[in-house]
Motif scaffolding. Structure first.
Motif, PDB file in Angstrom:
ATOM      1  N   LEU A  64       0.925  -1.171  -0.089  1.00 24.57           N
ATOM      2  CA  LEU A  64       0.026  -0.213  -0.102  1.00 24.57           C
ATOM      3  C   LEU A  64       0.889   1.182   0.094  1.00 24.57           C
ATOM      4  O   LEU A  64       0.656   2.306  -0.872  1.00 24.57           O
ATOM      5  N   ALA A  65       2.112   1.125   0.859  1.00 25.95           N
ATOM      6  CA  ALA A  65       2.890   2.183   0.777  1.00 25.95           C
ATOM      7  C   ALA A  65       3.421   2.669  -0.511  1.00 25.95           C
ATOM      8  O   ALA A  65       3.646   3.700  -0.936  1.00 25.95           O
ATOM      9  N   VAL A  66       4.138   1.425  -1.310  1.00 24.33           N
ATOM     10  CA  VAL A  66       4.476   1.661  -2.649  1.00 24.33           C
ATOM     11  C   VAL A  66       3.721   2.176  -3.605  1.00 24.33           C
ATOM     12  O   VAL A  66       3.736   2.864  -4.230  1.00 24.33           O
ATOM     13  N   PHE A  67       2.377   1.850  -3.452  1.00 21.58           N
ATOM     14  CA  PHE A  67       1.231   2.187  -4.187  1.00 21.58           C
ATOM     15  C   PHE A  67       1.150   3.830  -3.953  1.00 21.58           C
ATOM     16  O   PHE A  67       0.674   4.491  -4.874  1.00 21.58           O
ATOM     17  N   ILE A  68       0.874   4.359  -2.788  1.00 20.49           N
ATOM     18  CA  ILE A  68       0.487   5.635  -2.520  1.00 20.49           C
ATOM     19  C   ILE A  68       1.813   6.384  -3.042  1.00 20.49           C
ATOM     20  O   ILE A  68       1.836   7.661  -3.852  1.00 20.49           O
ATOM     21  N   VAL A  69       3.015   5.845  -2.908  1.00 23.22           N
ATOM     22  CA  VAL A  69       4.365   6.812  -3.402  1.00 23.22           C
ATOM     23  C   VAL A  69       4.350   6.962  -4.762  1.00 23.22           C
ATOM     24  O   VAL A  69       4.537   8.002  -5.536  1.00 23.22           O
ATOM     25  N   LEU A  70       4.191   5.744  -5.579  1.00 21.10           N
ATOM     26  CA  LEU A  70       4.039   5.691  -7.077  1.00 21.10           C
ATOM     27  C   LEU A  70       2.820   6.409  -7.625  1.00 21.10           C
ATOM     28  O   LEU A  70       3.276   7.351  -8.436  1.00 21.10           O
ATOM     29  N   TYR A  71       1.585   6.590  -6.782  1.00 22.49           N
ATOM     30  CA  TYR A  71       0.574   7.441  -7.189  1.00 22.49           C
ATOM     31  C   TYR A  71       1.436   9.024  -7.128  1.00 22.49           C
ATOM     32  O   TYR A  71       0.726   9.915  -7.936  1.00 22.49           O
ATOM     33  N   ALA A  72       1.656   9.397  -5.803  1.00 22.11           N
ATOM     34  CA  ALA A  72       2.023  10.943  -5.757  1.00 22.11           C
ATOM     35  C   ALA A  72       3.158  11.231  -6.439  1.00 22.11           C
ATOM     36  O   ALA A  72       3.017  12.432  -6.965  1.00 22.11           O
ATOM     37  N   VAL A  73       4.185  10.340  -7.010  1.00 24.74           N
ATOM     38  CA  VAL A  73       5.196  10.687  -7.712  1.00 24.74           C
ATOM     39  C   VAL A  73       4.775  10.894  -9.239  1.00 24.74           C
ATOM     40  O   VAL A  73       5.138  12.113  -9.732  1.00 24.74           O
ATOM     41  N   ALA A  74       3.948  10.109  -9.773  1.00 21.78           N
ATOM     42  CA  ALA A  74       3.406  10.156 -10.872  1.00 21.78           C
ATOM     43  C   ALA A  74       2.592  11.452 -11.241  1.00 21.78           C
ATOM     44  O   ALA A  74       2.663  11.982 -12.041  1.00 21.78           O
ATOM     45  N   THR A  75       1.645  11.860 -10.078  1.00 24.70           N
ATOM     46  CA  THR A  75       0.881  12.757 -10.015  1.00 24.70           C
ATOM     47  C   THR A  75       1.803  14.164  -9.878  1.00 24.70           C
ATOM     48  O   THR A  75       1.432  15.147 -11.063  1.00 24.70           O
ATOM     49  N   GLY A  76       2.554  14.059  -8.964  1.00 21.94           N
ATOM     50  CA  GLY A  76       3.472  15.381  -9.032  1.00 21.94           C
ATOM     51  C   GLY A  76       4.519  15.636 -10.176  1.00 21.94           C
ATOM     52  O   GLY A  76       4.677  16.694 -10.575  1.00 21.94           O
ATOM     53  N   ALA A  77       5.009  14.443 -10.839  1.00 17.07           N
ATOM     54  CA  ALA A  77       5.982  14.843 -12.108  1.00 17.07           C
ATOM     55  C   ALA A  77       5.262  14.520 -13.476  1.00 17.07           C
ATOM     56  O   ALA A  77       5.722  14.601 -14.413  1.00 17.07           O
ATOM     57  N   PHE A  78       3.840  14.828 -13.357  1.00 13.99           N
ATOM     58  CA  PHE A  78       2.948  14.974 -14.658  1.00 13.99           C
ATOM     59  C   PHE A  78       3.139  13.415 -15.419  1.00 13.99           C
ATOM     60  O   PHE A  78       2.894  13.822 -16.558  1.00 13.99           O
ATOM     61  N   VAL A  79       3.357  12.517 -14.898  1.00 13.47           N
ATOM     62  CA  VAL A  79       3.247  11.102 -15.524  1.00 13.47           C
ATOM     63  C   VAL A  79       1.648  10.719 -15.756  1.00 13.47           C
ATOM     64  O   VAL A  79       1.095  10.504 -14.535  1.00 13.47           O
ATOM     65  N   PRO A  80       1.175  10.397 -16.757  1.00 16.82           N
ATOM     66  CA  PRO A  80      -0.015  10.282 -16.956  1.00 16.82           C
ATOM     67  C   PRO A  80      -0.673   8.890 -16.337  1.00 16.82           C
ATOM     68  O   PRO A  80      -1.002   8.022 -17.359  1.00 16.82           O
ATOM     69  N   LEU A  81      -0.471   8.650 -15.189  1.00 16.88           N
ATOM     70  CA  LEU A  81      -0.879   7.300 -14.575  1.00 16.88           C
ATOM     71  C   LEU A  81      -2.273   7.093 -13.763  1.00 16.88           C
ATOM     72  O   LEU A  81      -2.400   6.084 -13.307  1.00 16.88           O
ATOM     73  N   GLY A  82      -2.672   8.344 -13.623  1.00 16.25           N
ATOM     74  CA  GLY A  82      -3.954   8.545 -12.822  1.00 16.25           C
ATOM     75  C   GLY A  82      -4.915   7.690 -12.713  1.00 16.25           C
ATOM     76  O   GLY A  82      -5.208   6.728 -11.990  1.00 16.25           O
ATOM     77  N   LEU A  83      -5.529   7.250 -14.076  1.00 16.28           N
ATOM     78  CA  LEU A  83      -6.647   6.470 -14.367  1.00 16.28           C
ATOM     79  C   LEU A  83      -6.223   4.912 -14.144  1.00 16.28           C
ATOM     80  O   LEU A  83      -7.034   4.241 -13.426  1.00 16.28           O
ATOM     81  N   VAL A  84      -4.974   4.653 -14.839  1.00 14.70           N
ATOM     82  CA  VAL A  84      -4.605   3.072 -14.342  1.00 14.70           C
ATOM     83  C   VAL A  84      -4.312   2.874 -12.967  1.00 14.70           C
ATOM     84  O   VAL A  84      -4.889   1.851 -12.619  1.00 14.70           O
ATOM     85  N   LEU A  85      -3.884   3.820 -12.331  1.00 15.26           N
ATOM     86  CA  LEU A  85      -3.486   3.637 -10.721  1.00 15.26           C
ATOM     87  C   LEU A  85      -4.942   3.639 -10.024  1.00 15.26           C
ATOM     88  O   LEU A  85      -5.025   2.860  -9.123  1.00 15.26           O
ATOM     89  N   MET A  86      -5.882   4.348 -10.233  1.00 16.13           N
ATOM     90  CA  MET A  86      -7.182   4.376  -9.741  1.00 16.13           C
ATOM     91  C   MET A  86      -7.830   2.947  -9.794  1.00 16.13           C
ATOM     92  O   MET A  86      -8.348   2.369  -9.088  1.00 16.13           O
TER      93      MET A  86
END
Length: 243
Positions: A64-86
């Motif tokens: 869960l921690a890895v998932f949150i970090v990945l989501y935060a970094v992708a969002t902050g760095a403009f990497v379009p992974l939001g829909l896939v990660l949700m």
């Protein structure tokens, strides 16, 4: 060392510190693309279902921690992974935990972008925003920051990353920014997490989707909720006229 040199050192240090958040985000984006995670798709998550579910079961807190970090970094760095990660959050952790992790991750990522923009943007950039095409956006931040930002978060086509940048450059109130971002993430996080969990049940064990996939309640209900939310947010946008 002369007195002039001593005066220059704090100024140089401030410049370095000012650009640290932006440099870190750029480095994060490069790392995600270099690792291949930037091209992650829901198909690849589904194809590795057994391994991923095994890792989550073996170390749920770490996963869960890895998932949150990945989501935060992708969002902050403009990497379009939001829909896939949700979708992946609901698929792997269940709808409620997946939604909570998504809300936390997206909010942290938005904070990262906001801070990078706020530190890096000087008064000249704020004057440009205030007097240029983004003037209405800046005025909204100043007039009613929480309500205005919440409207932007709920509008489906509102550019999430650009709003983060604009809010940071315009120095929108930090508390209102964080609160509106977290609250605005709730509906979409819940809908897509439930949809991901529903797809996970449909594809469980590598099963191929059947013809009635869209009629399954765990898939049909989130899609219906997404449509209703889109209509509601469209009305909010027309009333507030945020962009």
């Amino acid at each position: 060392m002369t007195e002039t040199d001593r005066d220059r050192r704090p100024a140089r240090l401030r410049i370095v510190v000012r650009w640290v958040p932006a440099v870190l985000l750029i480095g994060a984006a490069v790392a995600l693309y270099a690792s291949g995670l930037a091209t992650l798709s829901f198909d690849s998550v589904q194809a590795n279902e057994i391994r991923l579910r095994g890792e989550v079961a073996a170390a749920p807190i770490l996963a869960l921690a890895v998932f949150i970090v990945l989501y935060a970094v992708a969002t902050g760095a403009f990497v379009p992974l939001g829909l896939v990660l949700m979708l992946a959050g609901g698929f792997l952790f269940g709808p409620l935990i997946g939604a909570l992790a998504t809300i936390v991750g997206s909010t942290l990522g938005a904070i990262m972008t906001y801070l990078a923009a706020r530190f890096a943007a000087g008064d000249s950039i704020r004057r440009f925003l205030t007097g240029g095409r983004f003037r209405k956006l800046v005025e909204g931040f100043d007039r009613a920051p929480f309500r205005y930002l919440l409207t932007l978060r709920l509008v489906p086509l509102s550019p999430f990353g650009l709003v983060n940048l604009a809010a940071g450059c315009a120095r929108a109130p930090f508390g209102a920014y964080v609160a509106a971002t977290a609250v605005g993430a709730i509906p979409y996080s819940l809908i897509y997490s439930y949809l991901g969990a529903g797809l996970g049940q449909a594809f469980l064990g590598g099963r191929a989707p059947d013809a009635g996939l869209l009629l399954r309640p765990q898939v049909a209900l989130p899609l219906a909720a997404l449509g209703a939310l889109s209509l509601l947010s469209g009305r909010l946008k027309r009333r507030e006229q945020p962009l």
